[in-house]
Scaffold this active site. Structure first.
Site, PDB file in Angstrom:
ATOM      1  N   SER B 207       4.111  -9.918   2.683  1.00  0.00           N
ATOM      2  CA  SER B 207       3.645  -9.485   1.363  1.00  0.00           C
ATOM      3  C   SER B 207       3.302  -7.997   1.390  1.00  0.00           C
ATOM      4  O   SER B 207       3.563  -7.265   0.442  1.00  0.00           O
ATOM      5  CB  SER B 207       2.423 -10.297   0.938  1.00  0.00           C
ATOM      6  OG  SER B 207       1.335  -9.993   1.764  1.00  0.00           O
ATOM      7  N   ARG B 211       5.535  -5.896  -1.087  1.00  0.00           N
ATOM      8  CA  ARG B 211       4.836  -5.378  -2.259  1.00  0.00           C
ATOM      9  C   ARG B 211       5.107  -3.880  -2.413  1.00  0.00           C
ATOM     10  O   ARG B 211       5.458  -3.393  -3.491  1.00  0.00           O
ATOM     11  CB  ARG B 211       3.326  -5.605  -2.130  1.00  0.00           C
ATOM     12  CG  ARG B 211       2.540  -5.040  -3.311  1.00  0.00           C
ATOM     13  CD  ARG B 211       1.042  -5.182  -3.146  1.00  0.00           C
ATOM     14  NE  ARG B 211       0.651  -6.576  -2.980  1.00  0.00           N
ATOM     15  CZ  ARG B 211       0.258  -7.106  -1.840  1.00  0.00           C
ATOM     16  NH1 ARG B 211       0.181  -6.353  -0.756  1.00  0.00           N
ATOM     17  NH2 ARG B 211      -0.069  -8.372  -1.758  1.00  0.00           N
ATOM     18  N   ASN B 215       7.527  -2.384  -5.377  1.00  0.00           N
ATOM     19  CA  ASN B 215       6.988  -1.450  -6.369  1.00  0.00           C
ATOM     20  C   ASN B 215       7.739  -0.127  -6.358  1.00  0.00           C
ATOM     21  O   ASN B 215       8.095   0.411  -7.409  1.00  0.00           O
ATOM     22  CB  ASN B 215       5.514  -1.194  -6.102  1.00  0.00           C
ATOM     23  CG  ASN B 215       4.641  -2.229  -6.772  1.00  0.00           C
ATOM     24  OD1 ASN B 215       4.416  -2.181  -7.971  1.00  0.00           O
ATOM     25  ND2 ASN B 215       4.181  -3.187  -5.996  1.00  0.00           N
TER      26      ASN B 215
END
Lengths: 156, 273
Positions: B207, B211, B215
């Protein structure tokens, strides 16, 4: 987005940058920060101390002032007392002196009076003798009547 | 790239400059995504390495400049600026990390600033560097290292290794294994626990990197899309607000990566009873 050796390259560079940061960047900055923190804390503490000392000094000054005032009052009171004492003493001395002078004047007057009396007595004796001579109209032997005359003059 | 279709333009802009062995056995740069994929693991994204190293070195040089002349009484403006960042990181570490470890804070600082700088490359207009490098003979150029999964996984797997290392160091091998086996349901449900805890352990680095990658990749893609689909004289209408919004995103992503690293390593240090 295929995985390849970039993964390892990235991990290795990451490790090197972290090592560099840990060795050369972090400690001096933190040391400076902590030193400044300590300095500020010290400054605040000494300011607090200074304020405390100022309050103490002000209290001390007030104490000294009131003490001085009290002392001055004491001095004034003492002075008044002393003045009264001196006045009292002077008065007593003056009275004593007056009495002494009066006494000596009285004694002197007494003595003078006695001397005058003596002189008068003698003159009266002489006068009485002359008067008696003239009454008798003749020379009285002074020598022979000396005793009588002395007796007469001392009885005066 | 003028003259190509939007699809070609976009796929060109999300392609790394990969160096490796091509199918015919010679070494060189991949000219397409397929070619790069065929190179397999023994290849390297030269652009990612270059820009991440460059930003990392910029971080080291700039921060070393402040720390080398760190002054208590008479700090320079730059030193104050660095102190601001350091204090922010330090505060976060103090809040979230209860153990004693001299590595965590410098690690967090490096993560925050380095990721921030790599993300910052996102704000460079999408065509400037790729076009310039094309003139220099390089077919592809992705200047935002965090839009490459290799970069984000490189970091998150390093942190994963630290998590396991400190987990075993602080709790012992038994304690570490016990945490995997006996939580959250107790000894009777050992297999269930093992599956749950292993998944949650592996989810952490996954994660963390996905992440950041997601992004940044999405943000970069929006810039590329704007550049590909909107006429050049109108691009600013979309690109400027997105760039301003992105200033927030790149800082936030760097902060989240740092914060989660602190939390995960904190968990690795915590001894359960």
């Amino acid at each position: 987005m295929n995985m390849n050796l970039t993964l390892l390259g990235q991990a290795i560079s990451f490790a090197i940058f972290v090592w560099f940061c840990m060795r050369y960047v972090w400690p001096p900055i933190i040391a400076a920060l902590e030193a400044r923190e300590a300095e500020i804390a010290d400054g605040l503490a000494s300011a607090e101390k200074g304020r405390h000392e100022l309050a103490n000094a002000e209290k001390h000054v007030a104490d000294i002032l009131s003490e001085g005032k009290n002392k001055a009052q004491d001095f004034v009171l003492q002075g008044q007392k002393r003045r009264d004492e001196i006045l009292e003493k002077a008065k007593a001395e003056a009275m004593e002196e007056k009495a002494k002078i009066l006494a000596s004047a009285t004694t002197e007057a007494e003595q003078e009076r006695n001397q005058m009396l003596e002189v008068l007595r003698k003159q009266v004796g002489g006068l009485a003798l002359q008067g008696a001579e003239q009454i008798l109209m003749r020379e009285v032997d002074e020598q022979s009547h000396r005793d009588v005359l002395d007796k007469l003059s001392s009885s005066l | 790239m003028a003259g190509s279709s939007p699809a070609e333009y976009i796929s060109h802009h999300i392609q790394n400059l990969t160096y490796g062995r091509t199918l015919d056995g010679s070494w060189g740069f991949a000219h397409s995504a397929q070619e790069a994929a065929q190179m397999g693991f023994v290849s390297i994204n030269v652009d990612t390495m270059f820009w991440s190293l460059l930003t990392g070195i910029i971080f080291c040089v700039l921060f070393r400049k402040a720390s080398a002349s760190a002054s208590v009484a008479d700090p320079s403006k730059w030193q104050l600026c660095v102190e601001l960042v350091v204090e922010m990181v330090w505060g976060s570490v103090k809040d979230a990390f209860t153990g004693k470890n001299a590595l965590i804070a410098p690690l967090s600082l490096t993560i925050f600033v380095w990721i921030f700088l790599m993300n910052l490359m996102d704000l460079v207009p999408v065509d400037f560097v790729p076009y310039a490098s094309q003139l220099a003979g390089l077919s592809h150029m992705k200047i935002v290292p965090t839009t490459d999964v290799n970069a984000t996984f490189g970091m998150s797997l390093s942190i994963f290794a630290l998590m396991i290392y400190y987990g075993i160091k602080m709790k012992g091998l038994g304690g570490f294994a016990g945490e995997l086996a006996f939580h959250p349901f107790g000894k009777a449900f050992l297999p269930v626990n093992l599956v749950l805890e292993t998944v949650s352990l592996i989810a952490k680095p996954l994660s963390l990197s996905l992440r950041l990658f997601g992004n940044m990749f999405a943000g970069e893609l929006v810039f590329v899309l704007i550049a590909a689909l909107v006429p050049f004289y109108l691009q600013f209408v979309l690109a400027v607000p997105w760039a301003i919004f992105h200033i927030l995103v790149i800082t936030l992503q760097a902060y989240i990566f740092m914060m989660l690293t602190i939390v995960y390593l904190g968990q690795a240090h915590e001894v359960h009873h």
